[in-house]
Structure formats: structure tokens, C-alpha cells
Motif scaffolding. Structure first.
Motif, short mmCIF file in Angstrom:
data_model
loop_
_atom_site.label_atom_id
_atom_site.label_comp_id
_atom_site.label_asym_id
_atom_site.label_seq_id
_atom_site.Cartn_x
_atom_site.Cartn_y
_atom_site.Cartn_z
N ALA A 95 0.91 -1.31 0.06
CA ALA A 95 0.00 -0.05 -0.02
C ALA A 95 0.79 1.08 0.00
N ALA A 96 2.04 1.39 0.95
CA ALA A 96 2.54 2.49 1.14
C ALA A 96 3.39 2.82 -0.44
N ASP A 97 3.75 1.75 -1.20
CA ASP A 97 4.36 2.09 -2.53
C ASP A 97 3.46 2.62 -3.42
N LEU A 98 2.08 2.40 -3.23
CA LEU A 98 1.11 3.00 -4.34
C LEU A 98 0.79 4.21 -3.91
N LEU A 99 0.66 4.77 -2.60
CA LEU A 99 0.08 5.76 -1.84
C LEU A 99 1.26 6.90 -2.14
N ALA A 100 2.44 6.39 -1.58
CA ALA A 100 3.57 7.58 -1.42
C ALA A 100 5.04 6.91 -2.04
N PRO A 101 5.22 6.48 -3.28
CA PRO A 101 6.22 5.92 -3.72
C PRO A 101 7.49 6.73 -3.26
N GLY A 102 8.37 6.01 -2.74
CA GLY A 102 9.86 6.67 -2.24
C GLY A 102 9.84 7.29 -0.94
N LEU A 103 8.56 7.56 -0.28
CA LEU A 103 8.60 8.25 0.96
C LEU A 103 8.96 7.08 2.22
N PRO A 104 9.86 7.46 3.01
CA PRO A 104 10.30 7.02 4.04
C PRO A 104 9.31 6.51 4.94
N VAL A 105 8.96 5.14 5.52
CA VAL A 105 8.01 4.88 6.26
C VAL A 105 8.54 3.79 7.21
N HIS A 106 7.84 3.33 8.39
CA HIS A 106 8.18 2.55 9.02
C HIS A 106 8.19 1.01 8.32
N PRO A 107 9.30 0.08 8.71
CA PRO A 107 9.66 -1.10 7.92
C PRO A 107 8.14 -1.98 7.98
N ALA A 108 7.55 -1.84 9.09
CA ALA A 108 6.29 -2.66 9.07
C ALA A 108 5.28 -2.16 8.24
N VAL A 109 5.16 -0.81 8.05
CA VAL A 109 4.31 -0.24 7.37
C VAL A 109 4.53 -0.64 5.98
N ARG A 110 5.81 -0.55 5.15
CA ARG A 110 6.17 -0.76 3.97
C ARG A 110 5.94 -2.44 3.73
N ARG A 111 5.69 -3.19 4.61
CA ARG A 111 5.45 -4.61 4.43
C ARG A 111 3.76 -4.77 4.20
N ILE A 112 3.23 -3.84 4.51
CA ILE A 112 1.62 -3.94 4.45
C ILE A 112 1.03 -3.87 3.08
N THR A 113 0.42 -5.02 2.84
CA THR A 113 -0.13 -5.31 1.28
C THR A 113 -1.80 -4.80 1.44
N LEU A 114 -2.25 -5.05 0.29
CA LEU A 114 -3.46 -4.57 -0.12
C LEU A 114 -4.43 -5.74 0.74
N ARG A 115 -4.08 -7.16 0.43
CA ARG A 115 -4.41 -8.22 1.32
C ARG A 115 -4.60 -8.00 2.75
N HIS A 116 -3.44 -7.62 3.31
CA HIS A 116 -3.39 -7.36 4.76
C HIS A 116 -4.38 -6.39 4.93
N LEU A 117 -4.44 -5.52 4.41
CA LEU A 117 -5.44 -4.26 4.95
C LEU A 117 -6.98 -4.65 4.75
N LEU A 118 -7.29 -5.49 3.69
CA LEU A 118 -8.94 -6.02 3.57
C LEU A 118 -9.24 -7.06 4.84
N THR A 119 -8.01 -8.03 5.01
CA THR A 119 -8.42 -9.16 5.77
C THR A 119 -7.91 -8.75 7.35
N HIS A 120 -7.86 -7.60 7.73
CA HIS A 120 -7.53 -7.29 9.32
C HIS A 120 -6.24 -7.94 9.63
#
Length: 354
Positions: A95-120
């Protein structure tokens, strides 16, 4: 595809005219609400019971639009499955790559996928940490309206999840809202437009929307004391809870999941199949099963898939049995309270009806 407002496709039974009508009338007596609609579809044959403690208004209750709250999430899930089937996004896109490509984020946030978001399973909390200070003063009138979309996105990009994505299930309005903003960014299309183009229009859901309609067309939510509640404003949490629909449109949505009339766009069938596939388990002995977007339980008549939702003054329940073609939609204009029987009653219709 039968139009959801075509009353020729609907049988609104008077009490006592059929076994299903009698069943719905009996179930309705267990629910205390100003306005109540219980609707069942069996193989495409519909029976609708309306009632409640309030006097009926000029628009029949089954034609009013009701707030779905969290029962909006199956619409978000079907949209994601649809876009994946089209090749426009992937479940494993970050998700972070689609929302803000290249913006530094927490490593755990960087790993969050679309499937993770929908499946809680993203590791995100139910709501952003800074949500509550602005929401508490308006908790009983509109806690979400003061938290806009850009703030939801910023909260996600600066989040510090406590758990690695994919390791724990935690229900999150925050996560599904982020999914909505991510899909909008990935497609260059506002969420409301995207939902209409990809889900509502192909299914013929002409009485489903994400904003209040013209005066007199929306059900009015009530507090427990009967006072009216303002129309829901979800702020930046649109994907998690903004859908409004008539009970008849809800049946059309559910019927599509159990082999109902062919969608206006047959390509939607792949997504409808995908969202009913068991995907993950959680809880003690992994007893709770989930699909991409539905809760799944066993019943004496086969598995049942369902989702419930509530807003400040309304409730909704959606459920279906994929193997038998039974669908149940229920709406009520009464806020959830201790001892409330609405969800249990609707769930019973789904799981106990032969």
C-alpha cells in the motif's frame, strides 16, 4: 439483470400468506426498533417483512436507503477482487508504494499489502491513535466527519505497527479505509466513482450509494430514546463504512454471490467467486474462518457467510448460504445497545432456516 427497484421481482407478503412470511413476522417480534426490514431470497424468490414501533412514512420502508456501517466492507472486498481480476492491482501490492512511492515509512508499514488491509491482518489498530481527541467531543453526533481522507493517509504513513503484518487478526476500520485510498491512488479514480463503475453499476445496484440521497429517501436513525440521529458522515473512512442501500438492493448484492441473475458485466463473476473462498482462520483452535471479506460459520444447512454493521442510529446485516442460495438482508433504525437482538435475529434466519 433485474433492476433492484423492480417491484415485479419482489413479493412483499402479508402476515400468514406463506411459511417464509410467517417466519419473518415471528422474527420481527424479537426486535425493538422504530423501523425494521427483514428480507429473504430463496433461489431468487424474495419475501420482505417490514415493521417497527414508529408509524410508517410516505416511502415504504423497503424502498428507503439505510446506512450499512461496517457491512460496507464486503463492497470494498468485491471491488478489490474485481481490480485484481482485471490486472490493475495485485493482492500482494504494498500500500505505501502505491500511496507514496519513495517516501520513508516504518519497515512494518512498508510490508503491509492490500490483502493485509482488507483481511484485518495489517497490524494497524482499529482507528488511528490521533482519531479519538477530535472524535470524543462529537461522539454521539458524528465522530468520523472531522477526520478527512488526507489525515487517514498521513496517519497510515507515519504508523508504527506493533505486530508484523500477516501475523495477527485485528478488526480495523483504519486499515480498510487505507485500502480505499490506496485503490483510488492506484487507479487514479476517486473511491466513490471506482465503486460505482466496478461494482454497483455491473450489479444493477441503482439504489446504493455512499452519500445521503434526496430528502425523504433515506431512513432516519434513532437513539435508544427515539431521538433522531444526523446522517452519517464517514470523513476519510469511506471504504470502511459509507455504503447506503435499500433492502431490495441488498438482496440483489447478496443474490449475485449465490448464482443470481447474470451481472451486467459477466467478468464480475470471477471476483464474486474469489470473495467466497475461505482464506484464513483465527481464534481459539483457529475456529473462526474468513474469506477475503466475509465472516464464515458452519450451520446445519451448510456454511454461511455474513457481515454486520452499525452506525450511530442504524444497523444492518448481510448474509448468505453459498450452497443453498439463501440470502438474508436486515436493516433497523435503532442504535446498538446492551441486550440488542437485531443481529442475533437476522443471524438466526440465516443459520436456522431450512
Amino acid at each position: 439483470m433485474t433492476d433492484a427497484t423492480d417491484m415485479a421481482a419482489v413479493r412483499v407478503d402479508a402476515p400468514g400468506t406463506s411459511a417464509t412470511a410467517r417466519l419473518l413476522a415471528e422474527a420481527a417480534r424479537a426486535v425493538d426498533a422504530p423501523d425494521l426490514v427483514l428480507a429473504v431470497s430463496r433461489g431468487g424468490v424474495r419475501t420482505v417483512h417490514t415493521g417497527g414501533s414508529a408509524a410508517p412514512g410516505p416511502v415504504p420502508r423497503e424502498l428507503l436507503t439505510y446506512e450499512l456501517g461496517s457491512a460496507s466492507k464486503p463492497y470494498a472486498g468485491l471491488l478489490l477482487a474485481r481490480l485484481v481480476a482485471q490486472g490493475r492491482v495485485r493482492y500482494e501490492d504494498r500500500a505505501a508504494d502505491l500511496l507514496a512511492p519513495g517516501l520513508p515509512v516504518h519497515p512494518a508499514v512498508r510490508r503491509i499489502t492490500l490483502r493485509h488491509l482488507l483481511t484485518h491482518t495489517s497490524g494497524l489498530p482499529g482507528l488511528p491513535a490521533d482519531f479519538y481527541p477530535q472524535a470524543v467531543p462529537r461522539w454521539s453526533t458524528g465522530p468520523y466527519g472531522g477526520y478527512p481522507a488526507d489525515r487517514v493517509v498521513r496517519a497510515f504513513l507515519r504508523a508504527r505497527p506493533r505486530r508484523r503484518p500477516g501475523t495477527r487478526w485485528r478488526y480495523s476500520n483504519f486499515a480498510v479505509s487505507v485500502l480505499g485510498h490506496t485503490l483510488a491512488a492506484a487507479t487514479g479514480t476517486p473511491w466513490e466513482v471506482l465503486l460505482h463503475q466496478q461494482v454497483l453499476a455491473p450489479l444493477g445496484l441503482d439504489a446504493t450509494r455512499v452519500r445521503p440521497g434526496p430528502d425523504g429517501t433515506d431512513a432516519v436513525g434513532r437513539r435508544r430514546d427515539g431521538t433522531p440521529v444526523p446522517a452519517l458522515d464517514t470523513g476519510g473512512f469511506t471504504a470502511a463504512g459509507a455504503v447506503r442501500a435499500t433492502p431490495l438492493d441488498l438482496l440483489t448484492f447478496l443474490e449475485a454471490h449465490v448464482g443470481g441473475p447474470e451481472p451486467r458485466d459477466p467478468a464480475l463473476n470471477a471476483a464474486l467467486t474469489e470473495v467466497t473462498r475461505p482464506l484464513l482462520r483465527r481464534g481459539l483452535r483457529h475456529a473462526h474462518t474468513h474469506t477475503l471479506t466475509w465472516f464464515q460459520h458452519p450451520s446445519p444447512y451448510g456454511r454461511v457467510l455474513f457481515h454486520a454493521g452499525a452506525t450511530l442510529g442504524q444497523q444492518a446485516f448481510l448474509g448468505f448460504r453459498p450452497d443453498s442460495g439463501l440470502a438474508v438482508a436486515a436493516t433497523a433504525t435503532r442504535r446498538v445497545h446492551r441486550g440488542d437482538t437485531f443481529v442475533a435475529t437476522a443471524y438466526g434466519l440465516l443459520t436456522e432456516t431450512p
